[in-house]
Design an enzyme around this catalytic site. Structure first.
Site, short mmCIF file in Angstrom:
data_model
loop_
_atom_site.label_atom_id
_atom_site.label_comp_id
_atom_site.label_asym_id
_atom_site.label_seq_id
_atom_site.Cartn_x
_atom_site.Cartn_y
_atom_site.Cartn_z
N ASP A 49 -6.54 -7.93 2.55
CA ASP A 49 -7.61 -7.13 1.96
C ASP A 49 -8.42 -7.97 0.97
O ASP A 49 -9.65 -7.98 0.98
CB ASP A 49 -6.99 -5.91 1.27
CG ASP A 49 -8.01 -4.82 0.97
OD1 ASP A 49 -9.19 -4.97 1.33
OD2 ASP A 49 -7.61 -3.80 0.39
N LYS A 66 3.26 -15.80 0.48
CA LYS A 66 3.71 -16.16 -0.86
C LYS A 66 5.24 -16.29 -0.84
O LYS A 66 5.95 -15.78 -1.71
CB LYS A 66 3.26 -15.10 -1.86
CG LYS A 66 3.47 -15.48 -3.33
CD LYS A 66 2.59 -16.63 -3.79
CE LYS A 66 2.76 -16.87 -5.28
NZ LYS A 66 2.03 -18.08 -5.74
N ASP A 126 -2.41 -18.52 -2.84
CA ASP A 126 -3.21 -19.12 -3.92
C ASP A 126 -4.07 -20.25 -3.37
O ASP A 126 -5.28 -20.35 -3.64
CB ASP A 126 -2.32 -19.70 -5.03
CG ASP A 126 -1.10 -18.88 -5.34
OD1 ASP A 126 -0.47 -18.34 -4.41
OD2 ASP A 126 -0.75 -18.79 -6.53
N TYR A 136 0.85 -1.19 0.00
CA TYR A 136 0.00 0.00 0.00
C TYR A 136 0.88 1.25 0.00
O TYR A 136 1.35 1.71 1.03
CB TYR A 136 -0.97 -0.05 1.18
CG TYR A 136 -2.08 -1.03 0.90
CD1 TYR A 136 -3.37 -0.60 0.63
CD2 TYR A 136 -1.82 -2.40 0.84
CE1 TYR A 136 -4.38 -1.51 0.33
CE2 TYR A 136 -2.81 -3.30 0.53
CZ TYR A 136 -4.09 -2.85 0.28
OH TYR A 136 -5.08 -3.76 -0.03
N ASP A 183 -12.32 -9.87 1.69
CA ASP A 183 -13.48 -9.57 0.83
C ASP A 183 -14.05 -10.85 0.23
O ASP A 183 -15.27 -11.03 0.15
CB ASP A 183 -13.07 -8.61 -0.30
CG ASP A 183 -12.94 -7.16 0.18
OD1 ASP A 183 -13.11 -6.91 1.38
OD2 ASP A 183 -12.67 -6.29 -0.67
#
Length: 358
Positions: free
Chosen positions: A240, A183, A216, A130, A244
């Site tokens: 984030d 990751k 993933d 971000y 969602d």
């Protein structure tokens, strides 16, 4: 408990009052001694004061018991040098609100999955990819020429340790399992650092199980095996996106509560955006902000050792669930027919009715 209320933009001024009405009903039912003050931010304060986040608002945040922040239309703001600060990002960084806590629990008749979901995602909140919040000065995103754009990902040991500790503390009150989503197979240094710090914290919680899962696979497992998850801890962008996804799978993004937490400050904020396309129509679903406000009560109650406040927060959540159980009591985005005010009235009636029966 004194609460600072920041209505925000778009549907913010329409869903913030319902959240306050529910809190006032809880105050009357449980004797919480809640008080409120309201201040302008966003496009309203930009027009009146030349900034989307006035300094008096910033100064007030650490002085109150908690903050309720309505959605903001930060993509419509001018550059920072012209007063266009993203209130959400600024508050998270200035007050080190390092953990964004997002519960996802399946609602009867609304979930998309065969197996119910009951998990909490704890997302690092102040750094990562971000670019508007991960640098001391300037932006973490830049273009050295017209055809190349770069974005810097900031991962700090301190940021990882804090969010990991928040996740393990929470898991100890639940089913005692934390899944660290990463990751590290590709982002070997930055997510390797994240995993290093998570494992260090895990060693302090021998009663809590730690699993590790590549992002993933986590995205797929939320669909296939949602009951595998208790508490997920992850970095900013992964959190984030996954929160969602989980909110939609459990019923709707409009049903997801969200709390930004630091050591001394907490800000309740709906998971969704400002939805300017439906602003002013009286149809916005206030559930997310109502549940976020309940989370604020729970945080303050646990922090202060106030069991009545914790009980009131649970009472609000139960009232919302009872209303949503009835298809006729749902808002239009959930297939019902109720507008914002009518839905809020049902939640308040349910809250009062349950308290009377008790």
């Amino acid at each position: 408990m004194h609460i600072l209320v920041l209505p925000g933009d778009g549907i913010g001024p329409e869903i913030v009052p319902p959240a306050l009405e529910v809190l006032e009903a809880a105050d009357a039912a449980y004797g919480l001694a809640l008080t409120f003050e309201t201040a302008d931010i966003g496009l309203t304060s930009l027009a009146r004061q030349g900034t989307t986040l006035p300094q008096p608002v910033i100064d007030r945040v650490p002085e109150v018991g908690g903050v309720i922040l309505g959605p903001v239309s930060h993509y419509e703001y001018p550059p920072k040098q012209e007063g266009g600060f993203n209130p959400s990002a600024e508050l998270r960084v200035r007050f080190e609100l390092f953990a964004n806590i997002r519960p996802c629990r399946s609602m009867a008749g609304l979930r998309l999955l065969r197996t119910p979901m009951d998990m909490v995602l704890v997302r690092e909140n102040t750094e990562g990819f971000y670019s508007d919040r991960n640098m001391y000065a300037g932006s973490g995103e830049f273009m050295p020429d017209a055809d190349n754009a770069f974005s810097i990902r900031k991962i700090s040991a301190r940021g990882c340790e804090r969010v990991a500790r928040a996740a393990f503390d929470l898991a100890r009150r639940r089913r005692r399992k934390v899944t660290a989503v990463h990751k590290a197979n590709v982002l070997k240094l930055s997510d390797g650092l994240f995993l290093r710090e998570v494992r260090k914290v895990a060693a302090e919680f021998p009663d809590v199980r730690l699993d590790e899962l590549i992002v993933d696979a986590a995205a797929a497992a939320l669909i296939r095996r949602p009951d595998d998850f208790d508490v997920i801890v992850t970095t900013n962008m992964f959190g984030d996106i996954l929160s969602d996804e989980a909110a939609e799978l459990s019923g709707s993004l409009g049903l997801g509560g969200s709390l930004n937490v630091g050591h001394d400050v907490a800000v309740a904020q709906a998971q969704h955006g400002s939805a300017p396309d439906i602003a002013g129509q009286g149809i916005a679903n206030p559930t997310s902000l109502i549940l976020s406000a309940a989370m604020l009560l729970d945080w303050r109650g646990r922090r202060d050792g106030n069991e009545t406040m914790v009980t009131a927060a649970s009472g609000i959540e139960s009232a919302v669930e009872r209303v949503l159980d009835d298809p006729a009591s749902r808002t239009r985005d959930l297939g019902g027919s109720l507008g914002t005010a009518a839905f809020t009235a049902r939640v308040i009636a349910s809250l009062r009715g349950a308290n009377t029966a008790a």
